[in-house]
Design an enzyme around this catalytic site. Structure first.
Site, PDB file in Angstrom:
ATOM      1  N   ASP A  15     -11.050 -21.838   1.356  1.00 20.01           N
ATOM      2  CA  ASP A  15     -11.546 -20.537   1.525  1.00 20.01           C
ATOM      3  C   ASP A  15     -10.944 -19.828   2.940  1.00 20.01           C
ATOM      4  O   ASP A  15     -11.051 -20.377   3.917  1.00 20.01           O
ATOM      5  CB  ASP A  15     -12.984 -20.334   1.735  1.00 20.01           C
ATOM      6  CG  ASP A  15     -13.316 -18.820   2.059  1.00 20.01           C
ATOM      7  OD1 ASP A  15     -12.594 -17.950   2.265  1.00 20.01           O
ATOM      8  OD2 ASP A  15     -14.856 -18.530   2.182  1.00 20.01           O
ATOM      9  N   GLY A  68      -8.222  -6.778  -7.710  1.00 16.06           N
ATOM     10  CA  GLY A  68      -8.302  -6.847  -9.255  1.00 16.06           C
ATOM     11  C   GLY A  68      -7.641  -5.530  -9.635  1.00 16.06           C
ATOM     12  O   GLY A  68      -6.831  -4.825  -8.668  1.00 16.06           O
ATOM     13  N   TYR A  79      -9.682  -1.393  -0.403  1.00 14.12           N
ATOM     14  CA  TYR A  79      -8.291  -2.020  -0.708  1.00 14.12           C
ATOM     15  C   TYR A  79      -7.151  -1.623   0.110  1.00 14.12           C
ATOM     16  O   TYR A  79      -6.574  -2.242   0.799  1.00 14.12           O
ATOM     17  CB  TYR A  79      -8.004  -2.179  -2.214  1.00 14.12           C
ATOM     18  CG  TYR A  79      -6.885  -3.070  -2.581  1.00 14.12           C
ATOM     19  CD1 TYR A  79      -7.135  -4.526  -2.362  1.00 14.12           C
ATOM     20  CD2 TYR A  79      -5.857  -2.403  -2.923  1.00 14.12           C
ATOM     21  CE1 TYR A  79      -5.984  -5.163  -2.950  1.00 14.12           C
ATOM     22  CE2 TYR A  79      -4.566  -3.389  -3.552  1.00 14.12           C
ATOM     23  CZ  TYR A  79      -4.847  -4.590  -3.338  1.00 14.12           C
ATOM     24  OH  TYR A  79      -3.612  -5.313  -3.678  1.00 14.12           O
ATOM     25  N   GLU A  96      -8.716  -7.307 -14.726  1.00 12.92           N
ATOM     26  CA  GLU A  96      -7.467  -7.082 -15.126  1.00 12.92           C
ATOM     27  C   GLU A  96      -6.848  -5.717 -14.961  1.00 12.92           C
ATOM     28  O   GLU A  96      -7.520  -4.527 -14.902  1.00 12.92           O
ATOM     29  CB  GLU A  96      -7.404  -7.210 -16.621  1.00 12.92           C
ATOM     30  CG  GLU A  96      -8.101  -6.159 -17.643  1.00 12.92           C
ATOM     31  CD  GLU A  96      -9.491  -6.561 -17.850  1.00 12.92           C
ATOM     32  OE1 GLU A  96     -10.273  -6.137 -18.642  1.00 12.92           O
ATOM     33  OE2 GLU A  96     -10.156  -7.097 -16.874  1.00 12.92           O
ATOM     34  N   LYS A  97      -5.307  -5.562 -14.691  1.00 13.24           N
ATOM     35  CA  LYS A  97      -4.717  -4.132 -14.630  1.00 13.24           C
ATOM     36  C   LYS A  97      -4.279  -3.551 -15.976  1.00 13.24           C
ATOM     37  O   LYS A  97      -4.499  -4.095 -17.041  1.00 13.24           O
ATOM     38  CB  LYS A  97      -3.475  -4.341 -13.660  1.00 13.24           C
ATOM     39  CG  LYS A  97      -3.875  -4.835 -12.330  1.00 13.24           C
ATOM     40  CD  LYS A  97      -2.804  -5.239 -11.247  1.00 13.24           C
ATOM     41  CE  LYS A  97      -3.443  -5.390  -9.850  1.00 13.24           C
ATOM     42  NZ  LYS A  97      -2.228  -5.329  -8.879  1.00 13.24           N
ATOM     43  N   ALA A  98      -3.956  -2.630 -15.689  1.00 12.69           N
ATOM     44  CA  ALA A  98      -3.556  -1.509 -16.890  1.00 12.69           C
ATOM     45  C   ALA A  98      -2.845  -2.267 -18.226  1.00 12.69           C
ATOM     46  O   ALA A  98      -3.258  -2.029 -19.292  1.00 12.69           O
ATOM     47  CB  ALA A  98      -3.070  -0.261 -16.754  1.00 12.69           C
ATOM     48  N   GLN A 133      -2.044  10.295 -16.309  1.00 16.36           N
ATOM     49  CA  GLN A 133      -1.912   9.828 -15.188  1.00 16.36           C
ATOM     50  C   GLN A 133      -0.540   8.832 -15.159  1.00 16.36           C
ATOM     51  O   GLN A 133      -0.347   8.147 -16.109  1.00 16.36           O
ATOM     52  CB  GLN A 133      -2.880   8.896 -14.475  1.00 16.36           C
ATOM     53  CG  GLN A 133      -3.513   7.919 -15.258  1.00 16.36           C
ATOM     54  CD  GLN A 133      -4.663   7.980 -16.052  1.00 16.36           C
ATOM     55  OE1 GLN A 133      -4.610   9.135 -16.859  1.00 16.36           O
ATOM     56  NE2 GLN A 133      -5.625   7.246 -16.080  1.00 16.36           N
TER      57      GLN A 133
END
Length: 331
Positions: free
Chosen positions: A55, A80, A150, A192-194, A221
């Site tokens: 960690d 994420g 973030y 997950e991303k686009a 977008q």
């Protein structure tokens, strides 16, 4: 240089796994890969590397990770896609401990070079309100109005790298990643991303016969997406180059989310009915990378076409989807 120890923080993740593979492929004999996840959950596994479960939010773990290292590449973060970072701002902010403790450990351990993976989420949101976005230049991060949570953690950690370089002489390099995608990454589960999410949704629609897809936002977008191979090249060139300020690392090929769906539909050989979820997280309206500076410094920029990278990504996710379906059918 091939026998000097390189530490990859976040080596069990998507980018980290590809980076460890690339380092080993290029003949590096001492690679220490560190990640918080159980080893079985790492995206890629390499017995040739020194694989450490730790960690890195904890200071002692960072000092152990940096021992005897010549270079440290920090890709570790709790993050994420937009659905994750909009709903887990505190978790994203806590990643500041990782970079802070790694910088301290790198300084005290005599590390030669330190790379920090920042993000395009550091950019001022006022400059990203329109889909017809002007590509973001590095100076557009200030005056600061980063992505809440973030983006602020990334911007603060950029400053930490700068001041460790200025105050302590630690050679630090910072790249602002723009939407990295490719095989061997997260493709479901909420982080997950686009590119991966849309690939999975198209595959599900095709395999189940329900020929419709939910799109977050209105689909207008705009984004650019960088294939993982370009990201690896950029990390290596920036880490070993002379660029002291944070630099964009992203493709300048701008597409709408609707156009990204078009690309995946073409790969899959299907057309779907689109349902737009206007209440879902969608991030800023427009974001693209201005690559003027990286071309000036490196005579290079990410150039892998979206259609080519998405074909490889789609094919890999399809393999994972079918394998999971077949496993479920056997139980």
């Amino acid at each position: 240089m091939k026998d000097q120890l390189i530490v990859v923080a976040g080596g069990g993740g998507f980018i980290g796994g590809h980076l460890v593979a690339d380092l080993l492929r290029r003949g590096h004999t001492r690679v220490r890969s560190v990640d918080i996840k159980p080893y079985g959950e790492w995206y890629q596994h390499f017995e040739e590397a020194e694989n450490v479960i730790a960690d890195l939010r904890e200071k002692d773990a960072c000092y152990r990770a940096c021992r005897d290292a010549a270079e440290v590449i920090n890709l570790a973060a709790d993050m994420g896609g937009m659905g994750f970072i909009e709903n887990n701002k505190a978790l994203c902010m806590i990643s500041v401990l990782i970079n802070t403790h790694l910088l301290m450990a790198a300084k005290d351990s005599g590390v030669d070079r330190f790379f920090y993976s920042s993000s395009a989420c550091v950019y001022n949101a006022e400059k990203q309100r329109s889909e017809d976005v002007v590509p973001l230049r590095e100076e557009d991060a200030y005056p600061a109005l980063a992505e809440d949570g973030y983006g602020w953690e990334k911007l603060f950690s950029e400053r930490m790298c700068r001041h460790f370089r200025e105050d302590f002489g630690l050679t630090t390099r910072v790249a602002r990643f723009h939407n990295v995608y490719g095989p061997d990454g997260t493709w479901d589960g909420g982080r997950e991303k686009a590119p991966a999410a849309i690939s999975r949704k198209v595959i599900e629609a095709k395999e189940t016969g329900r020929h419709e897809i939910e799109i977050w936002g209105d689909g207008r977008q705009t984004r650019s997406f960088m294939y993982i191979d370009d990201c690896l090249t950029g990390i290596d060139r920036i880490l070993h180059g002379d660029i002291e300020e944070p630099i964009n690392l992203g493709s300048s090929e701008l597409v709408t989310i609707n156009q990204l769906v078009d690309v995946v539909e073409e790969i899959a050989g299907i057309k779907l009915q689109r349902r737009y979820n206007l209440d879902a997280p969608k991030g800023v309206n427009g974001r693209n990378s201005d690559n003027t500076k990286i071309r000036q410094y490196l005579d290079w920029e990410p150039s892998i076409r979206l259609v080519d990278g998405m074909k490889k990504t789609y094919d890999w996710i399809y393999e994972q989807y079918v394998a999971r379906r077949d496993r479920a059918g056997k139980t």
